[in-house]
Design a protein around this motif. Sequence first.
Motif, PDB file in Angstrom:
ATOM      1  N   CYS A 135      74.831  61.886  56.553  1.00  0.00           N
ATOM      2  CA  CYS A 135      73.464  62.152  56.181  1.00  0.00           C
ATOM      3  C   CYS A 135      72.661  61.009  57.160  1.00  0.00           C
ATOM      4  O   CYS A 135      73.347  60.039  57.509  1.00  0.00           O
ATOM      5  CB  CYS A 135      72.886  62.036  54.675  1.00  0.00           C
ATOM      6  N   HIS A 136      71.218  61.246  57.165  1.00  0.00           N
ATOM      7  CA  HIS A 136      70.335  60.306  57.868  1.00  0.00           C
ATOM      8  C   HIS A 136      69.128  59.894  56.859  1.00  0.00           C
ATOM      9  O   HIS A 136      68.533  60.862  56.538  1.00  0.00           O
ATOM     10  CB  HIS A 136      69.806  60.700  59.047  1.00  0.00           C
ATOM     11  N   PRO A 137      69.139  58.700  56.652  1.00  0.00           N
ATOM     12  CA  PRO A 137      68.110  58.352  55.602  1.00  0.00           C
ATOM     13  C   PRO A 137      66.685  58.718  56.108  1.00  0.00           C
ATOM     14  O   PRO A 137      65.691  59.145  55.341  1.00  0.00           O
ATOM     15  CB  PRO A 137      68.096  56.795  55.648  1.00  0.00           C
ATOM     16  N   GLU A 138      66.266  58.573  57.488  1.00  0.00           N
ATOM     17  CA  GLU A 138      64.948  58.932  57.751  1.00  0.00           C
ATOM     18  C   GLU A 138      64.769  60.536  57.749  1.00  0.00           C
ATOM     19  O   GLU A 138      63.538  61.062  57.355  1.00  0.00           O
ATOM     20  CB  GLU A 138      64.781  58.681  59.200  1.00  0.00           C
ATOM     21  N   LEU A 139      65.585  61.443  57.863  1.00  0.00           N
ATOM     22  CA  LEU A 139      65.492  62.661  57.346  1.00  0.00           C
ATOM     23  C   LEU A 139      65.204  62.975  55.802  1.00  0.00           C
ATOM     24  O   LEU A 139      64.477  63.957  55.159  1.00  0.00           O
ATOM     25  CB  LEU A 139      66.791  63.664  57.671  1.00  0.00           C
ATOM     26  N   CYS A 140      65.938  62.086  55.091  1.00  0.00           N
ATOM     27  CA  CYS A 140      65.769  62.181  53.433  1.00  0.00           C
ATOM     28  C   CYS A 140      64.342  61.577  53.181  1.00  0.00           C
ATOM     29  O   CYS A 140      63.691  62.097  52.478  1.00  0.00           O
ATOM     30  CB  CYS A 140      66.663  61.150  53.028  1.00  0.00           C
ATOM     31  N   PHE A 141      63.697  60.652  53.954  1.00  0.00           N
ATOM     32  CA  PHE A 141      62.385  60.060  53.733  1.00  0.00           C
ATOM     33  C   PHE A 141      61.482  60.890  54.126  1.00  0.00           C
ATOM     34  O   PHE A 141      60.378  61.297  53.249  1.00  0.00           O
ATOM     35  CB  PHE A 141      62.243  58.929  54.274  1.00  0.00           C
ATOM     36  N   ALA A 142      61.596  61.663  55.110  1.00  0.00           N
ATOM     37  CA  ALA A 142      60.470  62.694  55.496  1.00  0.00           C
ATOM     38  C   ALA A 142      60.753  64.020  54.522  1.00  0.00           C
ATOM     39  O   ALA A 142      59.541  64.362  54.311  1.00  0.00           O
ATOM     40  CB  ALA A 142      61.272  63.439  56.821  1.00  0.00           C
ATOM     41  N   ALA A 143      61.737  64.357  53.951  1.00  0.00           N
ATOM     42  CA  ALA A 143      61.638  65.395  52.936  1.00  0.00           C
ATOM     43  C   ALA A 143      61.057  64.788  51.727  1.00  0.00           C
ATOM     44  O   ALA A 143      60.186  65.611  51.263  1.00  0.00           O
ATOM     45  CB  ALA A 143      63.282  65.791  52.689  1.00  0.00           C
ATOM     46  N   PHE A 144      61.280  63.623  51.258  1.00  0.00           N
ATOM     47  CA  PHE A 144      60.729  63.101  50.083  1.00  0.00           C
ATOM     48  C   PHE A 144      59.046  63.193  50.439  1.00  0.00           C
ATOM     49  O   PHE A 144      58.283  63.099  49.470  1.00  0.00           O
ATOM     50  CB  PHE A 144      61.301  61.553  49.690  1.00  0.00           C
ATOM     51  N   ALA A 145      58.810  63.030  51.506  1.00  0.00           N
ATOM     52  CA  ALA A 145      57.369  62.996  51.900  1.00  0.00           C
ATOM     53  C   ALA A 145      56.716  64.226  52.010  1.00  0.00           C
ATOM     54  O   ALA A 145      55.716  64.396  52.798  1.00  0.00           O
ATOM     55  CB  ALA A 145      57.045  62.142  53.162  1.00  0.00           C
ATOM     56  N   GLY A 146      57.368  65.340  51.562  1.00  0.00           N
ATOM     57  CA  GLY A 146      56.763  66.824  51.792  1.00  0.00           C
ATOM     58  C   GLY A 146      56.959  67.272  53.312  1.00  0.00           C
ATOM     59  O   GLY A 146      56.619  68.470  53.634  1.00  0.00           O
ATOM     60  N   GLY A 147      58.112  66.670  53.954  1.00  0.00           N
ATOM     61  CA  GLY A 147      58.543  67.249  55.279  1.00  0.00           C
ATOM     62  C   GLY A 147      57.841  66.404  56.645  1.00  0.00           C
ATOM     63  O   GLY A 147      58.072  66.882  57.850  1.00  0.00           O
ATOM     64  N   THR A 148      57.205  65.399  56.220  1.00  0.00           N
ATOM     65  CA  THR A 148      56.684  64.745  57.283  1.00  0.00           C
ATOM     66  C   THR A 148      57.287  63.372  57.354  1.00  0.00           C
ATOM     67  O   THR A 148      57.457  62.695  56.464  1.00  0.00           O
ATOM     68  CB  THR A 148      55.042  64.389  57.051  1.00  0.00           C
ATOM     69  N   PRO A 149      58.098  62.988  58.673  1.00  0.00           N
ATOM     70  CA  PRO A 149      58.547  61.842  59.021  1.00  0.00           C
ATOM     71  C   PRO A 149      57.603  60.596  58.843  1.00  0.00           C
ATOM     72  O   PRO A 149      56.202  60.749  58.967  1.00  0.00           O
ATOM     73  CB  PRO A 149      58.993  61.787  60.589  1.00  0.00           C
ATOM     74  N   VAL A 150      58.123  59.548  58.050  1.00  0.00           N
ATOM     75  CA  VAL A 150      57.375  58.394  57.774  1.00  0.00           C
ATOM     76  C   VAL A 150      57.046  57.658  59.310  1.00  0.00           C
ATOM     77  O   VAL A 150      57.932  57.510  59.894  1.00  0.00           O
ATOM     78  CB  VAL A 150      58.199  57.539  56.685  1.00  0.00           C
ATOM     79  N   PRO A 151      55.789  57.495  59.573  1.00  0.00           N
ATOM     80  CA  PRO A 151      55.252  57.002  60.807  1.00  0.00           C
ATOM     81  C   PRO A 151      55.615  55.468  61.019  1.00  0.00           C
ATOM     82  O   PRO A 151      55.845  55.388  62.133  1.00  0.00           O
ATOM     83  CB  PRO A 151      53.809  57.260  60.879  1.00  0.00           C
ATOM     84  N   ASP A 152      55.707  54.630  60.038  1.00  0.00           N
ATOM     85  CA  ASP A 152      55.921  53.497  60.277  1.00  0.00           C
ATOM     86  C   ASP A 152      57.384  53.034  60.197  1.00  0.00           C
ATOM     87  O   ASP A 152      58.047  53.281  59.131  1.00  0.00           O
ATOM     88  CB  ASP A 152      54.903  52.517  59.110  1.00  0.00           C
ATOM     89  N   SER A 153      57.672  52.028  61.044  1.00  0.00           N
ATOM     90  CA  SER A 153      59.130  51.560  61.038  1.00  0.00           C
ATOM     91  C   SER A 153      59.524  51.043  59.547  1.00  0.00           C
ATOM     92  O   SER A 153      58.646  50.293  59.249  1.00  0.00           O
ATOM     93  CB  SER A 153      59.296  50.603  62.267  1.00  0.00           C
ATOM     94  N   LYS A 154      60.709  51.060  59.437  1.00  0.00           N
ATOM     95  CA  LYS A 154      61.240  50.431  57.927  1.00  0.00           C
ATOM     96  C   LYS A 154      61.377  48.941  58.301  1.00  0.00           C
ATOM     97  O   LYS A 154      61.405  48.133  57.388  1.00  0.00           O
ATOM     98  CB  LYS A 154      62.768  51.122  57.940  1.00  0.00           C
TER      99      LYS A 154
END
Length: 267
Positions: A135-154
Amino acid sequence: MKYLGVDACSSGWVAGILDDGALGVARYDDIETLWAAHSDAERLLIDIPIGLPETGRRACDKAAKELLGDRRSCVFYTPAGAVLDAEDYADANERNREQTGHGLSKQTYNILPAIAAVRDFLASHETAHRRVVECHPELCFAAFAGGTPVPDSKHTDAGLATRRELLRNELDDADAAYEAALDEYYRKDVGRDDVLDALALTAAAREDALLSVPEGRDHRTQWETIAYPESRQFGGATPDGGSRVRSLPRQPPVLARSGRGHHAFAV
């Protein structure tokens, strides 16, 4: 039931553990020790490549990059299997270029020991094949945000804050588990972003069904496949019956929900 999300860290592996509703974080020196403690897990999502290419680049890496758009650099291209026993970076880079036609990034070179450890672990634990899923965490966070990747670096304050907010909507006691992990482990051993990534995978691991890239592949039975959760519809319910509240700016979604061309595979 027990669900795990696992991420490599500088001192080994860090796991988010959801065990009958209780959430925690623990660090392990190696993947064998982690599995010995949690071989009863229903599912373990891990942010490490499973299945290495012999030639070219993995279709799942390309698809994940496309889904993340401007955040595509978060996905590293997986090295060829012949790279894992390279003597040094120059040797690894040359081998990867010979096998795939592409050089090897320094970031990928640095995680070769973790990739090799998981490859060897799965080779000796057949019972883990269906439950240990890439799995990839950034795909998870994007899904949690309604399908939009989080724009700011972790690695930024804004990026950390956004991801913590998303986790609050997904997991009860996410803040407590995160803070407890930071108190327990030195930053040189476990980074803040390592803990957030592990918890994101933990939240995804409890899903009844997960999507996969590339299309047409089943993460339950096929390697070189990356699983990720369905995009959230805000105002709906979380898997544990809670409600989702979203305060992030609304943007056009990038990740698809299950539907035509995007089949969700149940456990």
